[in-house]
Design a protein around this motif. Sequence first.
Motif, short mmCIF file in Angstrom:
data_model
loop_
_atom_site.label_atom_id
_atom_site.label_comp_id
_atom_site.label_asym_id
_atom_site.label_seq_id
_atom_site.Cartn_x
_atom_site.Cartn_y
_atom_site.Cartn_z
N UNK A 19 -38.41 -11.45 20.34
CA UNK A 19 -37.90 -10.69 21.47
C UNK A 19 -36.38 -10.68 21.52
N UNK A 20 -35.77 -11.78 21.04
CA UNK A 20 -34.31 -11.91 21.09
C UNK A 20 -33.60 -11.23 19.92
N UNK A 21 -34.37 -10.71 18.94
CA UNK A 21 -33.75 -10.02 17.81
C UNK A 21 -33.67 -10.83 16.54
N UNK A 22 -34.55 -11.85 16.39
CA UNK A 22 -34.64 -12.62 15.14
C UNK A 22 -33.32 -13.31 14.81
N UNK A 23 -32.85 -14.11 15.74
CA UNK A 23 -31.54 -14.75 15.59
C UNK A 23 -31.64 -16.19 15.10
N UNK A 24 -32.83 -16.77 15.07
CA UNK A 24 -32.99 -18.18 14.67
C UNK A 24 -33.71 -18.28 13.33
N UNK A 25 -34.94 -17.81 13.26
CA UNK A 25 -35.72 -17.91 12.03
C UNK A 25 -35.41 -16.73 11.11
N UNK A 26 -35.19 -17.03 9.84
CA UNK A 26 -34.95 -15.97 8.87
C UNK A 26 -36.17 -15.07 8.74
N UNK A 27 -35.94 -13.79 8.58
CA UNK A 27 -37.03 -12.86 8.34
C UNK A 27 -36.73 -12.06 7.08
N UNK A 28 -37.80 -11.62 6.42
CA UNK A 28 -37.68 -10.79 5.22
C UNK A 28 -38.18 -9.38 5.48
N UNK A 29 -38.76 -9.14 6.66
CA UNK A 29 -39.24 -7.81 7.02
C UNK A 29 -39.30 -7.71 8.54
N UNK A 30 -39.22 -6.50 9.08
CA UNK A 30 -39.31 -6.35 10.53
C UNK A 30 -40.67 -6.84 11.05
N UNK A 31 -40.65 -7.48 12.18
CA UNK A 31 -41.88 -7.94 12.80
C UNK A 31 -42.43 -9.24 12.25
N UNK A 32 -41.73 -9.88 11.33
CA UNK A 32 -42.27 -11.09 10.71
C UNK A 32 -42.43 -12.23 11.72
N UNK A 33 -41.46 -12.39 12.61
CA UNK A 33 -41.58 -13.45 13.62
C UNK A 33 -42.71 -13.15 14.61
N UNK A 34 -42.95 -11.89 14.90
CA UNK A 34 -44.07 -11.52 15.76
C UNK A 34 -45.39 -11.89 15.09
N UNK A 35 -45.50 -11.60 13.79
CA UNK A 35 -46.71 -11.98 13.05
C UNK A 35 -46.88 -13.50 13.05
N UNK A 36 -45.78 -14.22 12.87
CA UNK A 36 -45.86 -15.68 12.90
C UNK A 36 -46.39 -16.17 14.26
N UNK A 37 -45.91 -15.57 15.33
CA UNK A 37 -46.38 -15.96 16.66
C UNK A 37 -47.86 -15.67 16.84
N UNK A 38 -48.30 -14.51 16.41
CA UNK A 38 -49.69 -14.12 16.57
C UNK A 38 -50.62 -15.06 15.79
N UNK A 39 -50.19 -15.48 14.61
CA UNK A 39 -50.99 -16.44 13.83
C UNK A 39 -51.13 -17.76 14.58
N UNK A 40 -50.01 -18.24 15.17
CA UNK A 40 -50.08 -19.51 15.90
C UNK A 40 -51.06 -19.42 17.07
N UNK A 41 -51.00 -18.33 17.81
CA UNK A 41 -51.87 -18.21 18.98
C UNK A 41 -53.34 -18.09 18.58
N UNK A 42 -53.61 -17.41 17.48
CA UNK A 42 -54.98 -17.34 17.00
C UNK A 42 -55.46 -18.73 16.56
N UNK A 43 -54.59 -19.51 15.96
CA UNK A 43 -54.96 -20.87 15.58
C UNK A 43 -55.29 -21.71 16.80
#
Length: 361
Positions: free
Chosen positions: A323-347
């Motif tokens: 939501x903040x614009x990917x300022x902390x965790x490195x990303x290699x593609x748009x939406x990668x941190x969103x996908x990471x979050x969704x995986x955690x919540x499904x777990x």
Amino acid sequence: MTPEPTVGPDHACRQFAIEGEFVDLRSHARGHIHDTYVSTWTSGAEQRRYIHQRMNDRVFTDIPGLMHNVELVTRHLQAGAKGQPGDMTALRLVPTGHGHPFLQHSSGPWRTYEYIDNTESFDRCESPEQAFEAARAFGGFQARLLGLDALDLRETLPMFFSSTHRLEQLGDARSSDVMGRVADCQSELDFVQAHVQDIGVIEACLAADEFPSRVVHGDTKLNNVLFDRATGRARCVVDLDTCMSGYSLYDFGDLVRFTAATCREDEQDTDRAGVDLELYGALVAGYLDGAARFLTPRELELMPFSARLVTLTIGMRFLADHLAGDVYFKIERPGQNFDRARVQFRMVREMERNRERMAVR
């Protein structure tokens, strides 16, 4: 004669107290935060390698404090290893040519470690035996640091282990919505809201002195353990940046979150996300092998809860960063941190579904 460049990685790594002749420097893809390189040096017939990291001072704004902690932890581990049997190796910092633990360079702050030969790391767990070894390493890591006063370590990332603080950060990112992404994340935000009652449980236990704060690792991903290539045994725990005062079960929870996952951390098909219960059982056994002697009965009871809480908390961090614009965790593609979050919540959902099977008895 062209003067030697004074701005790049090659120049930076030459400023450390390394004997021999520099051969080469290669990039080493590792982690979400720092830039890592491996150098090779020769001295006569001997060849040695070193790990160099340009530290991310946008994430770690107190580099002297960070390196104070790393130096304290590595020295404590090395002192404890003297004269004692065991197959674990402690990381060794290499000082600069002027004797400092890190280098303030024109290209940023740098540090150097001795390279640990004949080891390898893994991004995905290959067997229950490997899971056991990783958990044994992290449990033993905590045990070996029991004699180090947690108050001697600086809080380089304020409130790092606080789930309530991560909830506040997510709320701030939601309110600001600087990237206009909130509307597409409503179901994930609703999931967090439905779990608010869980978020303060551990902090309440600490406040009530149900168990103490201790020195913890803080980033117990499987790939932060180096394994011996010949024996498959854990040899060294690495990435000490988040070694601070915290609660021991954070390390166990993060280890489960990463190592027992049934998919990649950034998997786009969340139907694949879940928890491998066989690996989970091996993680419990390995962690207790290293840590059972100091854990309280209340901590033993909360082990499966900690796995859910840490996974939820890391999910909140990924979502807030998205939501903040990917300022902390490195990303290699748009939406990668969103996908990471969704995986955690499904777990987390899968852990809740298997609550009885994950109980520690």
